[in-house]
Design a protein around this motif. Structure first.
Motif, PDB file in Angstrom:
ATOM      1  N   LEU A 110       2.850  -6.754   6.075  1.00 58.04           N
ATOM      2  CA  LEU A 110       4.018  -5.895   5.907  1.00 58.04           C
ATOM      3  C   LEU A 110       3.687  -4.450   6.259  1.00 58.04           C
ATOM      4  CD1 LEU A 110       5.495  -7.342   2.597  1.00 58.04           C
ATOM      5  CD2 LEU A 110       6.254  -7.755   4.938  1.00 58.04           C
ATOM      6  N   LEU A 111       2.491  -4.005   5.902  1.00 54.99           N
ATOM      7  CA  LEU A 111       2.077  -2.640   6.239  1.00 54.99           C
ATOM      8  C   LEU A 111       2.025  -2.453   7.751  1.00 54.99           C
ATOM      9  CD1 LEU A 111      -0.750  -2.210   3.604  1.00 54.99           C
ATOM     10  CD2 LEU A 111       1.373  -0.881   3.674  1.00 54.99           C
ATOM     11  N   SER A 112       1.542  -3.469   8.448  1.00 54.05           N
ATOM     12  CA  SER A 112       1.484  -3.391   9.904  1.00 54.05           C
ATOM     13  C   SER A 112       2.879  -3.220  10.497  1.00 54.05           C
ATOM     14  CB  SER A 112       0.806  -4.640  10.467  1.00 54.05           C
ATOM     15  OG  SER A 112       0.771  -4.604  11.876  1.00 54.05           O
ATOM     16  N   GLU A 113       3.844  -3.934   9.947  1.00 58.02           N
ATOM     17  CA  GLU A 113       5.222  -3.797  10.409  1.00 58.02           C
ATOM     18  C   GLU A 113       5.759  -2.389  10.166  1.00 58.02           C
ATOM     19  OE1 GLU A 113       7.543  -6.788   8.509  1.00 58.02           O
ATOM     20  OE2 GLU A 113       6.402  -8.467   9.368  1.00 58.02           O
ATOM     21  N   GLN A 114       5.226  -1.722   9.139  1.00 59.20           N
ATOM     22  CA  GLN A 114       5.657  -0.361   8.812  1.00 59.20           C
ATOM     23  C   GLN A 114       4.858   0.700   9.576  1.00 59.20           C
ATOM     24  OE1 GLN A 114       5.145  -0.793   4.512  1.00 59.20           O
ATOM     25  NE2 GLN A 114       7.366  -0.665   4.239  1.00 59.20           N
ATOM     26  N   GLY A 115       3.950   0.269  10.432  1.00 59.79           N
ATOM     27  CA  GLY A 115       3.223   1.205  11.267  1.00 59.79           C
ATOM     28  C   GLY A 115       1.848   1.604  10.782  1.00 59.79           C
ATOM     29  N   PHE A 116       1.392   1.021   9.675  1.00 57.76           N
ATOM     30  CA  PHE A 116       0.056   1.346   9.164  1.00 57.76           C
ATOM     31  C   PHE A 116      -0.995   0.549   9.948  1.00 57.76           C
ATOM     32  CE2 PHE A 116       2.881   2.697   5.861  1.00 57.76           C
ATOM     33  CZ  PHE A 116       2.294   3.869   5.392  1.00 57.76           C
ATOM     34  N   THR A 117      -2.033   1.240  10.374  1.00 61.91           N
ATOM     35  CA  THR A 117      -2.988   0.644  11.316  1.00 61.91           C
ATOM     36  C   THR A 117      -4.323   0.272  10.700  1.00 61.91           C
ATOM     37  OG1 THR A 117      -3.825   2.839  11.952  1.00 61.91           O
ATOM     38  CG2 THR A 117      -1.959   1.953  13.214  1.00 61.91           C
ATOM     39  N   GLN A 118      -4.534   0.608   9.420  1.00 62.59           N
ATOM     40  CA  GLN A 118      -5.840   0.367   8.815  1.00 62.59           C
ATOM     41  C   GLN A 118      -5.702  -0.439   7.521  1.00 62.59           C
ATOM     42  OE1 GLN A 118      -8.913   1.204  10.069  1.00 62.59           O
ATOM     43  NE2 GLN A 118      -7.857   1.875  11.919  1.00 62.59           N
ATOM     44  N   GLY A 119      -4.944  -1.527   7.579  1.00 64.25           N
ATOM     45  CA  GLY A 119      -4.871  -2.422   6.430  1.00 64.25           C
ATOM     46  C   GLY A 119      -6.058  -3.364   6.405  1.00 64.25           C
ATOM     47  N   HIS A 120      -6.668  -3.526   5.257  1.00 65.31           N
ATOM     48  CA  HIS A 120      -7.858  -4.375   5.114  1.00 65.31           C
ATOM     49  C   HIS A 120      -7.588  -5.403   4.023  1.00 65.31           C
ATOM     50  CE1 HIS A 120     -10.067  -1.635   7.706  1.00 65.31           C
ATOM     51  NE2 HIS A 120      -9.622  -0.631   6.973  1.00 65.31           N
ATOM     52  N   ALA A 121      -7.529  -6.681   4.402  1.00 67.29           N
ATOM     53  CA  ALA A 121      -7.155  -7.745   3.475  1.00 67.29           C
ATOM     54  C   ALA A 121      -8.366  -8.291   2.735  1.00 67.29           C
ATOM     55  CB  ALA A 121      -6.463  -8.873   4.237  1.00 67.29           C
ATOM     56  N   LEU A 122      -8.173  -8.522   1.446  1.00 68.83           N
ATOM     57  CA  LEU A 122      -9.188  -9.176   0.632  1.00 68.83           C
ATOM     58  C   LEU A 122      -8.577 -10.384  -0.061  1.00 68.83           C
ATOM     59  CD1 LEU A 122     -10.959  -6.195  -1.232  1.00 68.83           C
ATOM     60  CD2 LEU A 122     -11.716  -7.367   0.847  1.00 68.83           C
ATOM     61  N   ASP A 123      -9.324 -11.482  -0.082  1.00 68.88           N
ATOM     62  CA  ASP A 123      -8.986 -12.611  -0.941  1.00 68.88           C
ATOM     63  C   ASP A 123      -9.751 -12.435  -2.243  1.00 68.88           C
ATOM     64  OD1 ASP A 123      -7.868 -14.931  -1.815  1.00 68.88           O
ATOM     65  OD2 ASP A 123      -8.790 -16.229  -0.295  1.00 68.88           O
ATOM     66  N   THR A 124      -9.406 -13.226  -3.255  1.00 67.58           N
ATOM     67  CA  THR A 124     -10.053 -13.092  -4.563  1.00 67.58           C
ATOM     68  C   THR A 124     -11.560 -13.211  -4.451  1.00 67.58           C
ATOM     69  OG1 THR A 124      -8.083 -14.032  -5.590  1.00 67.58           O
ATOM     70  CG2 THR A 124     -10.088 -13.968  -6.923  1.00 67.58           C
ATOM     71  N   TRP A 125     -12.257 -12.257  -5.054  1.00 67.30           N
ATOM     72  CA  TRP A 125     -13.713 -12.107  -5.100  1.00 67.30           C
ATOM     73  C   TRP A 125     -14.306 -11.552  -3.801  1.00 67.30           C
ATOM     74  CZ3 TRP A 125     -14.028 -12.001  -9.943  1.00 67.30           C
ATOM     75  CH2 TRP A 125     -13.506 -13.003 -10.776  1.00 67.30           C
ATOM     76  N   GLN A 126     -13.509 -11.333  -2.789  1.00 62.04           N
ATOM     77  CA  GLN A 126     -14.019 -10.690  -1.584  1.00 62.04           C
ATOM     78  C   GLN A 126     -14.098  -9.175  -1.798  1.00 62.04           C
ATOM     79  OE1 GLN A 126     -11.456 -11.904   1.670  1.00 62.04           O
ATOM     80  NE2 GLN A 126     -12.747 -13.660   2.133  1.00 62.04           N
ATOM     81  N   SER A 127     -15.029  -8.524  -1.065  1.00 54.80           N
ATOM     82  CA  SER A 127     -15.282  -7.100  -1.249  1.00 54.80           C
ATOM     83  C   SER A 127     -15.220  -6.353   0.071  1.00 54.80           C
ATOM     84  CB  SER A 127     -16.670  -6.876  -1.872  1.00 54.80           C
ATOM     85  OG  SER A 127     -16.796  -7.504  -3.125  1.00 54.80           O
ATOM     86  N   ARG A 128     -14.983  -5.063  -0.043  1.00 55.52           N
ATOM     87  CA  ARG A 128     -15.100  -4.147   1.081  1.00 55.52           C
ATOM     88  C   ARG A 128     -15.781  -2.880   0.572  1.00 55.52           C
ATOM     89  NH1 ARG A 128     -13.130  -3.852   6.119  1.00 55.52           N
ATOM     90  NH2 ARG A 128     -13.122  -1.785   7.123  1.00 55.52           N
ATOM     91  N   THR A 129     -16.775  -2.410   1.299  1.00 57.64           N
ATOM     92  CA  THR A 129     -17.543  -1.246   0.883  1.00 57.64           C
ATOM     93  C   THR A 129     -17.196  -0.049   1.757  1.00 57.64           C
ATOM     94  OG1 THR A 129     -19.374  -2.612   0.078  1.00 57.64           O
ATOM     95  CG2 THR A 129     -19.861  -0.304   0.563  1.00 57.64           C
ATOM     96  N   VAL A 130     -16.954   1.078   1.112  1.00 50.72           N
ATOM     97  CA  VAL A 130     -16.678   2.343   1.794  1.00 50.72           C
ATOM     98  C   VAL A 130     -17.797   3.310   1.449  1.00 50.72           C
ATOM     99  CG1 VAL A 130     -15.031   4.227   2.114  1.00 50.72           C
ATOM    100  CG2 VAL A 130     -14.203   1.903   1.615  1.00 50.72           C
ATOM    101  N   THR A 131     -18.359   3.950   2.463  1.00 48.02           N
ATOM    102  CA  THR A 131     -19.496   4.850   2.287  1.00 48.02           C
ATOM    103  C   THR A 131     -19.091   6.277   2.597  1.00 48.02           C
ATOM    104  OG1 THR A 131     -21.040   3.089   2.874  1.00 48.02           O
ATOM    105  CG2 THR A 131     -21.862   5.344   3.023  1.00 48.02           C
ATOM    106  N   LYS A 132     -19.637   7.198   1.815  1.00 49.59           N
ATOM    107  CA  LYS A 132     -19.388   8.621   2.040  1.00 49.59           C
ATOM    108  C   LYS A 132     -20.644   9.378   1.644  1.00 49.59           C
ATOM    109  CE  LYS A 132     -15.813  12.102   1.381  1.00 49.59           C
ATOM    110  NZ  LYS A 132     -14.486  12.368   0.766  1.00 49.59           N
ATOM    111  N   GLY A 133     -21.314   9.976   2.623  1.00 49.90           N
ATOM    112  CA  GLY A 133     -22.597  10.589   2.329  1.00 49.90           C
ATOM    113  C   GLY A 133     -23.571   9.548   1.814  1.00 49.90           C
ATOM    114  N   ASP A 134     -24.235   9.838   0.705  1.00 56.29           N
ATOM    115  CA  ASP A 134     -25.175   8.901   0.098  1.00 56.29           C
ATOM    116  C   ASP A 134     -24.509   7.954  -0.890  1.00 56.29           C
ATOM    117  OD1 ASP A 134     -27.293   9.977   1.502  1.00 56.29           O
ATOM    118  OD2 ASP A 134     -27.851  11.378  -0.096  1.00 56.29           O
TER     119      ASP A 134
END
Length: 279
Positions: A110-134
Motif C-alpha cells: 500500500l505504501l508503494s501505491e502511495q509513492g513511498f520508495t523505501q518500504g521494508h517488509a518483515l514477517d514475524t521474528w524477522q529483523s532489519r538492522t539500521v546502522t548509524k556511526g558506531d
C-alpha cells in the motif's frame, strides 16, 4: 520536513539517555543512540474523520501534539500496520517519500501505491538492522493479533516490534512496541526469545468495531505487560478516536491491582518520557 533516505554517518550517538515523545494515538518520536524514529504516523486534526474500511469511520477526538512539519529529520519509521488510524492521509501526503519504513508486507504494498520508495517488509521474528556511526538498532517483527478470528479478515495484518539498540557487541537498550493486538498465546513467546525488555509501549484503547473489541482494553494491556515483563511500561493508543472504549483510567486501575514488577509511566499528548539504560 527533510527526512533522509538513509541514516547519515554521524558521530556515535549518546547511549546514556533516550526519550519517547508522545504525539498521539500510536504516534511517538523515539530518540536514542543518535537515531530518530517515528512510529505509526497519524496527524489528522481533532474532529476529522478517518476511514477504517468496510464503510466504517472514526472521528479523531484529541489533537495531535505536533504536525509533520514540526518533526526533526527521521532515520526511519516503524509502522505496525497500514490502517487509517495508524497511517493517515496527512502522513501519506506530507512524509518524505524516501524515508525508510519498516512494516508488514501488506503495508509495503500500500505504501508503494502511495509513492513511498523505501518500504521494508518483515514477517514475524524477522529483523532489519539500521546502522548509524558506531551504533545500530535491530528491529524485529513481533507477533500480534488484531482481531478475533471471525472478523480478522476485515482488518489489515499487524505486527509488534522489538528494537535492540547496541554498540558493537554491547546491547544498550531493548524497546518493545506491542502494535495493535489482543491477548493471544504467541505473546508468551516474546519474553522467551527476547528477555530483559527495558521499555514497552503498549497499545490499549479497547478499540471496538461492529461490536467487536480489536485492541486490548486497559486490563488486557496490563496483562500483556505481565506476560512480556518489561522494566517500564508506557501505555499509548488509548483515547484518540471515537472507536476507543477503554481509556487511561482503566489502565491505571488495572495496574494498581497488578502484581507485575514493571513500573508504569503515563504520558499525555505532548509529554516526553526520558529513559536511562539500567535504571
Amino acid at each position: 520536513m527533510h527526512a533522509s533516505s538513509r541514516p547519515s554517518t554521524a558521530a556515535p550517538g549518546d547511549l546514556a539517555e533516550g526519550s519517547v515523545y508522545f504525539i498521539g494515538n500510536a504516534t511517538t518520536l523515539i530518540r536514542y543512540g543518535g537515531f530518530t524514529i517515528l512510529t505509526d504516523p497519524t496527524f489528522l486534526h481533532s474532529g476529522d474523520h478517518v476511514h477504517l474500511g468496510h464503510g466504517m469511520y472514526a472521528r479523531r477526538e484529541i489533537e495531535p501534539a505536533c504536525q509533520v512539519a514540526d518533526l526533526p529529520p527521521l532515520d526511519f519509521v516503524v509502522l505496525s500496520h497500514h490502517h487509517g488510524d495508524h497511517f493517515d492521509e496527512v502522513a501519506a501526503e506530507q512524509l518524505d517519500k524516501t524515508v525508510p519504513i519498516i512494516t508488514t508486507e501488506h503495508a509495503v504494498g500500500l505504501l508503494s501505491e502511495q509513492g513511498f520508495t523505501q518500504g521494508h517488509a518483515l514477517d514475524t521474528w524477522q529483523s532489519r538492522t539500521v546502522t548509524k556511526g558506531d551504533n545500530e538498532v535491530r528491529v524485529t517483527s513481533m507477533p500480534a493479533k488484531h482481531a478475533p478470528d471471525p472478523v480478522a479478515g476485515m482488518l489489515p495484518p499487524t505486527m509488534g516490534s522489538m528494537m535492540d539498540f547496541s554498540r558493537g557487541s554491547h546491547r544498550a537498550f531493548r524497546l518493545y512496541i506491542s502494535g495493535d493486538t489482543l491477548l493471544h498465546d504467541r505473546l508468551h513467546d516474546i519474553p522467551q526469545r527476547y528477555p530483559g525488555i527495558d521499555l514497552a509501549l503498549v497499545h490499549a484503547g479497547g478499540t471496538t468495531l461492529l461490536g467487536t473489541v480489536v485492541t486490548m482494553t486497559g486490563s488486557q494491556a496490563v496483562r500483556a505487560v505481565e506476560i512480556v515483563e518489561p522494566r517500564t511500561a508506557v501505555p499509548i493508543h488509548y483515547n484518540d478516536y471515537s472507536v476507543f472504549q477503554s481509556g487511561l483510567d482503566d489502565i491505571k486501575r488495572a495496574a494498581a491491582r497488578s502484581a507485575t514488577s514493571a513500573k508504569f509511566h503515563y504520558l499525555h499528548h505532548g509529554e516526553t518520557y526520558h529513559f536511562r539504560p539500567g535504571t
